[in-house]
Design a protein around this motif. Sequence first.
Motif, PDB file in Angstrom:
ATOM      1  N   LEU A 154       0.840  -1.196   0.000  1.00  0.00           N
ATOM      2  CA  LEU A 154       0.000   0.000   0.000  1.00  0.00           C
ATOM      3  C   LEU A 154       0.873   1.243   0.000  1.00  0.00           C
ATOM      4  CD1 LEU A 154      -2.618  -0.972   2.764  1.00  0.00           C
ATOM      5  CD2 LEU A 154      -2.683  -1.508   0.318  1.00  0.00           C
ATOM      6  N   PRO A 155       0.750   2.115  -0.991  1.00  0.00           N
ATOM      7  CA  PRO A 155       1.520   3.358  -0.988  1.00  0.00           C
ATOM      8  C   PRO A 155       0.936   4.339   0.025  1.00  0.00           C
ATOM      9  CG  PRO A 155       0.033   3.298  -2.869  1.00  0.00           C
ATOM     10  CD  PRO A 155      -0.097   1.973  -2.184  1.00  0.00           C
ATOM     11  N   PRO A 156       1.677   5.370   0.413  1.00  0.00           N
ATOM     12  CA  PRO A 156       1.144   6.358   1.365  1.00  0.00           C
ATOM     13  C   PRO A 156       0.044   7.193   0.741  1.00  0.00           C
ATOM     14  CG  PRO A 156       3.250   7.088   0.510  1.00  0.00           C
ATOM     15  CD  PRO A 156       3.057   5.687   0.010  1.00  0.00           C
ATOM     16  N   ALA A 157      -0.769   7.804   1.592  1.00  0.00           N
ATOM     17  CA  ALA A 157      -1.879   8.640   1.109  1.00  0.00           C
ATOM     18  C   ALA A 157      -1.370   9.825   0.301  1.00  0.00           C
ATOM     19  CB  ALA A 157      -2.718   9.121   2.287  1.00  0.00           C
ATOM     20  N   SER A 158      -0.126  10.259   0.564  1.00  0.00           N
ATOM     21  CA  SER A 158       0.445  11.410  -0.154  1.00  0.00           C
ATOM     22  C   SER A 158       0.951  11.051  -1.541  1.00  0.00           C
ATOM     23  CB  SER A 158       1.602  11.991   0.665  1.00  0.00           C
ATOM     24  OG  SER A 158       2.604  11.000   0.879  1.00  0.00           O
ATOM     25  N   SER A 159       0.955   9.764  -1.889  1.00  0.00           N
ATOM     26  CA  SER A 159       1.463   9.334  -3.187  1.00  0.00           C
ATOM     27  C   SER A 159       0.537   9.780  -4.309  1.00  0.00           C
ATOM     28  CB  SER A 159       1.610   7.811  -3.200  1.00  0.00           C
ATOM     29  OG  SER A 159       2.003   7.346  -4.475  1.00  0.00           O
ATOM     30  N   SER A 160       1.106   9.989  -5.489  1.00  0.00           N
ATOM     31  CA  SER A 160       0.291  10.384  -6.642  1.00  0.00           C
ATOM     32  C   SER A 160      -0.619   9.242  -7.094  1.00  0.00           C
ATOM     33  CB  SER A 160       1.192  10.821  -7.800  1.00  0.00           C
ATOM     34  OG  SER A 160       2.079   9.770  -8.175  1.00  0.00           O
ATOM     35  N   ASN A 161      -0.242   8.019  -6.785  1.00  0.00           N
ATOM     36  CA  ASN A 161      -1.049   6.849  -7.122  1.00  0.00           C
ATOM     37  C   ASN A 161      -1.216   6.004  -5.857  1.00  0.00           C
ATOM     38  OD1 ASN A 161      -2.266   4.553  -8.091  1.00  0.00           O
ATOM     39  ND2 ASN A 161      -0.737   4.130  -9.683  1.00  0.00           N
ATOM     40  N   THR A 162      -2.403   6.035  -5.278  1.00  0.00           N
ATOM     41  CA  THR A 162      -2.648   5.340  -4.008  1.00  0.00           C
ATOM     42  C   THR A 162      -3.267   3.957  -4.202  1.00  0.00           C
ATOM     43  OG1 THR A 162      -4.804   6.432  -3.809  1.00  0.00           O
ATOM     44  CG2 THR A 162      -2.917   7.512  -2.743  1.00  0.00           C
ATOM     45  N   THR A 163      -3.301   3.466  -5.426  1.00  0.00           N
ATOM     46  CA  THR A 163      -3.889   2.151  -5.691  1.00  0.00           C
ATOM     47  C   THR A 163      -3.022   1.047  -5.088  1.00  0.00           C
ATOM     48  OG1 THR A 163      -4.754   2.967  -7.791  1.00  0.00           O
ATOM     49  CG2 THR A 163      -4.686   0.579  -7.488  1.00  0.00           C
ATOM     50  N   PRO A 164      -3.590   0.156  -4.286  1.00  0.00           N
ATOM     51  CA  PRO A 164      -2.810  -0.958  -3.723  1.00  0.00           C
ATOM     52  C   PRO A 164      -2.282  -1.871  -4.824  1.00  0.00           C
ATOM     53  CG  PRO A 164      -4.907  -0.702  -2.571  1.00  0.00           C
ATOM     54  CD  PRO A 164      -4.984   0.159  -3.788  1.00  0.00           C
ATOM     55  N   LEU A 165      -1.166  -2.519  -4.546  1.00  0.00           N
ATOM     56  CA  LEU A 165      -0.606  -3.486  -5.475  1.00  0.00           C
ATOM     57  C   LEU A 165      -0.755  -4.875  -4.853  1.00  0.00           C
ATOM     58  CD1 LEU A 165       0.973  -4.113  -8.094  1.00  0.00           C
ATOM     59  CD2 LEU A 165       3.081  -3.882  -6.750  1.00  0.00           C
ATOM     60  N   ARG A 166      -1.641  -5.684  -5.417  1.00  0.00           N
ATOM     61  CA  ARG A 166      -1.882  -7.028  -4.903  1.00  0.00           C
ATOM     62  C   ARG A 166      -0.766  -7.957  -5.378  1.00  0.00           C
ATOM     63  NH1 ARG A 166      -6.341 -10.029  -3.019  1.00  0.00           N
ATOM     64  NH2 ARG A 166      -7.027  -8.014  -2.186  1.00  0.00           N
TER      65      ARG A 166
END
Length: 504
Positions: A420-432
């Motif tokens: 899970l990227p941080p909320a501040s990331s430009s892309n917050t989509t989880p990577l399964r």
Amino acid sequence: MPPSFPSPSSLTRAAATTATSLPFLARSATTSAGTAVTPNKPPPSKDHHVHTYSPEAFPLGYSVSSTHSGIKKKAGALDLGILVSTSDTPCAAAACMTRNVFKAAPVTVTSELLRSSNGRAKGFIVNSGCANAVTGKKGLEDAWSMSNTTTSQLPGNTQEGTLVMSTGVIGQHLPISNILDKIPDLVRSLDDSPKSWLDLSKAFMTTDTFPKLRAKTFKLGDRLIRMAGIDKGAGMIAPSMGPPQPPHATLLGIIATDAAVNPEDLQNALNYAVDRSFNNITVDGDMSTNDTILCLANGAAGSAEHGGREVKEKMKELTERENPEEFGVFREQLREFAEELAQLVVRDGEGATKFVTIRVKGAPTYEIANAVAKSVANSSLFKTAMYGEDANWGRILCAVGYTPLSPNPISPTSVSVSFLPPASSSNTTPLRLLTNGEPEPNIDEARASEILKEEDLAIEIDLGDGKEEAKVWTCDFSHEYVTINGSTTKRTPRIVFKDEEPSQ
């Protein structure tokens, strides 16, 4: 991936098999000659974690002071501080303290003071640079001297004592004469300015790279409540703290509030908050001899209508039985505040370059979710992979698989894992990465690299076996951590154990 993982070794073999088919999983491994692929990178700046506050942010009825007493080698480095309640009644006081059997002298003294006063105190004194741990009878005498001398210097006749905290090198005695000589000056210089609060937070520091001070305000019925918190810690961090008990570096913390709370209920609230915050952080998996979190509540809060600065009548002490709704609000506010303070310690982990949240959900109980999260967070293989920005999620599964959970084993075919990227990331989509025990067939390598380059990231593990969840916060293991901790006794040959070294 095999359909089941009956042992940690089979988990490791499965991870290796997957790594063969997914080249990016092994990218940061060593060569056959043992040469590290990952370069030595410095920790990021922590300056943005230092907050400043206006005078109105701090709780009413407290004064603080700090000074240099000669414990730390650097001239002028703050290493001794006190906090005192100026309210006309003593504070309700609660503490959660280390469960390490080698309890430091200040832990023993503070526990005894809280027991003998039925959870009341006037304030505390703290020193850094020397833990006063594994110091025998002399160490206990010194801790009592610090407490009694401070109490004797305070105005008024009080039956309550001054609590004691120490942090620094284990196995060395305090320069107690220097400390006692400085206490009258500390009492004379007490004030409630923002600078004095910040200086007190600096007096807590050892290998910390920044002072950890936070403040918050919230409404509680007709009162405006304020909290101020200070903590410290960078290494020897894997707390397991509970309420004071007979026979019962370093993580130290203090939360001072102007709310009024019954001592017994304040202890219950602190137990709840610490179990969900400080007891859920780990830097290196080592539990200190000195870990202590104190909470003081002096009841000086004023009315919310007047910004908390006017007191028509003293706030009545909250109890869980008589004020369940308001007590519930206070307990949750305390938990949230403790969580923020605890996370600062992880962010300042020795040599750390990453702040990693391990979130385990889908568990049958909170205890199982918490155990799994801690197993991953304490895995050296996982932590070094985070430092190397290596997406080897087989290490995550390995740590999940050896978590001691009998008689409630994990079902491998129900487990899913995501980055899970941080909320501040430009892309917050989880990577399964894994779904119900099966690896995702087309993992986006570029996306994995993007997430792992972030300073903040999260690992989500879904056990697929319930609705409970838990979070644990950790950091990576870097080259610098080994450098900091690999030559302690050479620099300070008299050390028996290491709590945390004094700032140089």
